[in-house]
Scaffold this motif. Structure first.
Motif, PDB file in Angstrom:
ATOM      1  N   TRP A   1       0.834  -1.207   0.000  1.00  0.00           N
ATOM      2  CA  TRP A   1       0.000   0.000   0.000  1.00  0.00           C
ATOM      3  C   TRP A   1       0.870   1.258   0.000  1.00  0.00           C
ATOM      4  O   TRP A   1       0.489   2.283  -0.580  1.00  0.00           O
ATOM      5  CB  TRP A   1      -0.922  -0.024   1.221  1.00  0.00           C
ATOM      6  CG  TRP A   1      -1.685  -1.305   1.292  1.00  0.00           C
ATOM      7  CD1 TRP A   1      -1.354  -2.439   1.983  1.00  0.00           C
ATOM      8  CD2 TRP A   1      -2.884  -1.616   0.574  1.00  0.00           C
ATOM      9  NE1 TRP A   1      -2.277  -3.427   1.761  1.00  0.00           N
ATOM     10  CE2 TRP A   1      -3.231  -2.952   0.908  1.00  0.00           C
ATOM     11  CE3 TRP A   1      -3.704  -0.893  -0.295  1.00  0.00           C
ATOM     12  CZ2 TRP A   1      -4.356  -3.569   0.383  1.00  0.00           C
ATOM     13  CZ3 TRP A   1      -4.832  -1.520  -0.812  1.00  0.00           C
ATOM     14  CH2 TRP A   1      -5.139  -2.843  -0.471  1.00  0.00           C
ATOM     15  N   GLY A   2       2.032   1.146   0.617  1.00  0.00           N
ATOM     16  CA  GLY A   2       2.946   2.285   0.621  1.00  0.00           C
ATOM     17  C   GLY A   2       3.443   2.623  -0.771  1.00  0.00           C
ATOM     18  O   GLY A   2       3.739   3.790  -1.063  1.00  0.00           O
ATOM     19  N   TYR A   3       3.514   1.623  -1.653  1.00  0.00           N
ATOM     20  CA  TYR A   3       3.957   1.871  -3.022  1.00  0.00           C
ATOM     21  C   TYR A   3       3.047   2.895  -3.698  1.00  0.00           C
ATOM     22  O   TYR A   3       3.519   3.808  -4.390  1.00  0.00           O
ATOM     23  CB  TYR A   3       3.963   0.561  -3.811  1.00  0.00           C
ATOM     24  CG  TYR A   3       4.458   0.699  -5.229  1.00  0.00           C
ATOM     25  CD1 TYR A   3       5.818   0.665  -5.517  1.00  0.00           C
ATOM     26  CD2 TYR A   3       3.563   0.876  -6.288  1.00  0.00           C
ATOM     27  CE1 TYR A   3       6.278   0.804  -6.820  1.00  0.00           C
ATOM     28  CE2 TYR A   3       4.017   1.007  -7.598  1.00  0.00           C
ATOM     29  CZ  TYR A   3       5.370   0.972  -7.855  1.00  0.00           C
ATOM     30  OH  TYR A   3       5.817   1.123  -9.147  1.00  0.00           O
ATOM     31  N   VAL A   4       1.755   2.746  -3.499  1.00  0.00           N
ATOM     32  CA  VAL A   4       0.802   3.685  -4.106  1.00  0.00           C
ATOM     33  C   VAL A   4       0.884   5.049  -3.433  1.00  0.00           C
ATOM     34  O   VAL A   4       0.970   6.090  -4.098  1.00  0.00           O
ATOM     35  CB  VAL A   4      -0.632   3.125  -4.023  1.00  0.00           C
ATOM     36  CG1 VAL A   4      -1.644   4.154  -4.556  1.00  0.00           C
ATOM     37  CG2 VAL A   4      -0.748   1.825  -4.802  1.00  0.00           C
ATOM     38  N   VAL A   5       0.887   5.053  -2.117  1.00  0.00           N
ATOM     39  CA  VAL A   5       0.889   6.314  -1.376  1.00  0.00           C
ATOM     40  C   VAL A   5       2.169   7.111  -1.644  1.00  0.00           C
ATOM     41  O   VAL A   5       2.116   8.308  -1.943  1.00  0.00           O
ATOM     42  CB  VAL A   5       0.715   6.055   0.132  1.00  0.00           C
ATOM     43  CG1 VAL A   5       0.867   7.350   0.923  1.00  0.00           C
ATOM     44  CG2 VAL A   5      -0.649   5.422   0.399  1.00  0.00           C
ATOM     45  N   HIS A   6       3.304   6.459  -1.525  1.00  0.00           N
ATOM     46  CA  HIS A   6       4.577   7.157  -1.687  1.00  0.00           C
ATOM     47  C   HIS A   6       4.781   7.672  -3.108  1.00  0.00           C
ATOM     48  O   HIS A   6       5.244   8.796  -3.313  1.00  0.00           O
ATOM     49  CB  HIS A   6       5.742   6.233  -1.302  1.00  0.00           C
ATOM     50  CG  HIS A   6       5.789   5.948   0.160  1.00  0.00           C
ATOM     51  ND1 HIS A   6       6.390   4.823   0.673  1.00  0.00           N
ATOM     52  CD2 HIS A   6       5.307   6.632   1.220  1.00  0.00           C
ATOM     53  CE1 HIS A   6       6.280   4.830   2.002  1.00  0.00           C
ATOM     54  NE2 HIS A   6       5.622   5.925   2.346  1.00  0.00           N
ATOM     55  N   ASN A   7       4.441   6.852  -4.099  1.00  0.00           N
ATOM     56  CA  ASN A   7       4.642   7.286  -5.475  1.00  0.00           C
ATOM     57  C   ASN A   7       3.626   8.338  -5.899  1.00  0.00           C
ATOM     58  O   ASN A   7       3.922   9.189  -6.740  1.00  0.00           O
ATOM     59  CB  ASN A   7       4.614   6.087  -6.426  1.00  0.00           C
ATOM     60  CG  ASN A   7       5.831   5.205  -6.247  1.00  0.00           C
ATOM     61  OD1 ASN A   7       6.911   5.674  -5.904  1.00  0.00           O
ATOM     62  ND2 ASN A   7       5.674   3.913  -6.462  1.00  0.00           N
TER      63      ASN A   7
END
Length: 393
Positions: A132-138
């Motif tokens: 989920w961090g992949y979406v949020v961070h990018n």
């Protein structure tokens, strides 16, 4: 006067000989995105090989293309501000342009590609906060996250699911620079100040020393290398200068080819090679703007097929990683397969995501100021005031 007459003749000739500059920019962006796909086909298969050319040449067509990208952005984004100097409409336009396609590709990568290729079991993948961090961070851009849990872990290049995203924070930094420069008057009455900005960027770039093989000194801003940001920033500011001095700086094809030749000479002459980094953004940037303004008119009929460059750029690397995941280990085979597939993804992004979101700009149009009816007076000042009301001067 001779120069003015020449400029007028050039403007009269352009409709017959050349396409609109927007068409030229679109074609060049598509060509540049294709060059990046070609370049990435080598390190994705063999991480020790960074470019299609021999390492001893110290040249990267993809890096040259990225420099051209940033100058074209500096030119076109400055034009956007000059046409409508509203800070909030400017920000809204940039958000509509860059974020919707980005959100689609990062969510598809995390939620569709990821579960299909991860070495983890499904439950472990979905429970991992990095998924989920992949979406949020990018989506936030500056804290970029390149890894997804177990995704492409067995590929030769396991360090990023979509390494192309690394330039997007630098692009948005350029957008912020245009906004600050516009609010400070550097794009209008105090445009000469742009030369000071450019000089400072060139000096700082020389200190940080980023190249296509080295991200430069200076550490990182969150996950974004400062050295590389400054290097691309030089090219971006060149675009700003070229736009604001378009009536002074001639767009000469001969000069553009000469700059590219100078870059090649400097790059291959050992004692001149340290200067190559300073010539590069000027050669790539000036050349891109010149060629955009001299694009053959006959190619304008294919406009609808060339506006998917942004989508192609951000979709290409996941496509390439999937092809490698399927077993391809030859860079040229990868290139031949990835180019049409990435292009198709770019067209789909343009048609299904970018065009619909760009239509929202209709709500960002500046309101037309009402024209008051002023009765003409007999005095000179009265007649002048009436004339200004009618013409909007």
């Amino acid at each position: 006067m001779a120069g003015d007459n020449a400029a007028e003749r050039t403007q009269e000739m352009r409709p017959a000989r050349y396409a609109k500059s927007e068409t030229g920019f679109a074609w060049l962006r598509l060509i540049g995105a294709s060059m990046v796909v070609v370049e990435h086909s080598f390190p994705i298969v063999n991480p020790e090989r960074l470019t299609i050319l021999p390492a001893s040449w110290d040249l990267s067509p993809g890096y040259f293309a990225l420099m051209g990208f940033f100058t074209m952005s500096g030119y076109q984004i400055t034009d956007s501000w000059v046409r409508d100097a509203s800070w909030w409409r400017y920000v809204a336009k940039r958000v509509l342009r860059i974020w919707p396609p980005l959100l689609v590709v990062v969510m598809f990568t995390a939620f569709v590609i990821g579960p299909l290729v991860t070495v983890l079991d499904a439950a472990e993948y979905w429970k991992d906060t990095a998924t989920w961090g992949y979406v949020v961070h990018n989506a936030a851009l500056y804290p970029l996250q390149h890894l997804l849990p177990g995704v492409f872990a067995e590929n030769p290049y396991p360090w990023s699911a979509n390494g192309s995203l690394w330039t997007l924070p630098m692009e948005t930094t350029g957008y912020a620079l245009v906004l600050v420069a516009g609010l400070a008057g550097l794009l209008t009455r105090a445009r000469v100040g742009l030369f000071a900005v450019l000089a400072a960027m060139v000096v700082l770039d020389g200190v940080l020393g980023a190249t296509y093989t080295f991200q430069g000194r200076g550490g990182s801003l969150l996950s974004v290398p400062v050295g590389a940001m400054v290097a691309f920033g030089v090219a971006f500011v060149i675009g700003m200068v070229l736009h604001r001095y378009h009536e002074v700086v001639p767009l000469s094809r001969g000069a553009a080819y000469s700059l590219v030749l100078l870059y090649l000479v400097v790059n291959f002459v050992p004692f001149l090679q340290p200067a190559a980094r300073f010539v590069l953004p000027f050669a790539a940037g000036y050349g891109a703007v010149v060629w955009a303004h001299h694009w053959p008119r006959r190619l304008a009929r294919y406009d609808k097929w060339v506006y998917g460059s942004y989508g192609m750029y951000i979709w290409a690397m996941p496509v390439q990683q999937l092809i490698v995941y399927a077993g391809v280990r030859n860079s040229y085979v990868l290139m031949a397969m990835a180019l049409p597939l990435a292009y198709a993804c770019g067209l789909l992004s343009w048609q299904l995501v970018e065009i619909p979101t760009q239509r929202l700009r209709i709500y960002l149009r500046p309101r037309k100021k009402p024209v008051r009816n002023v009765r003409p007076r007999d005095s000179v000042s009265g007649r002048g005031a009436h004339r200004r009301e009618r013409t909007g001067v």
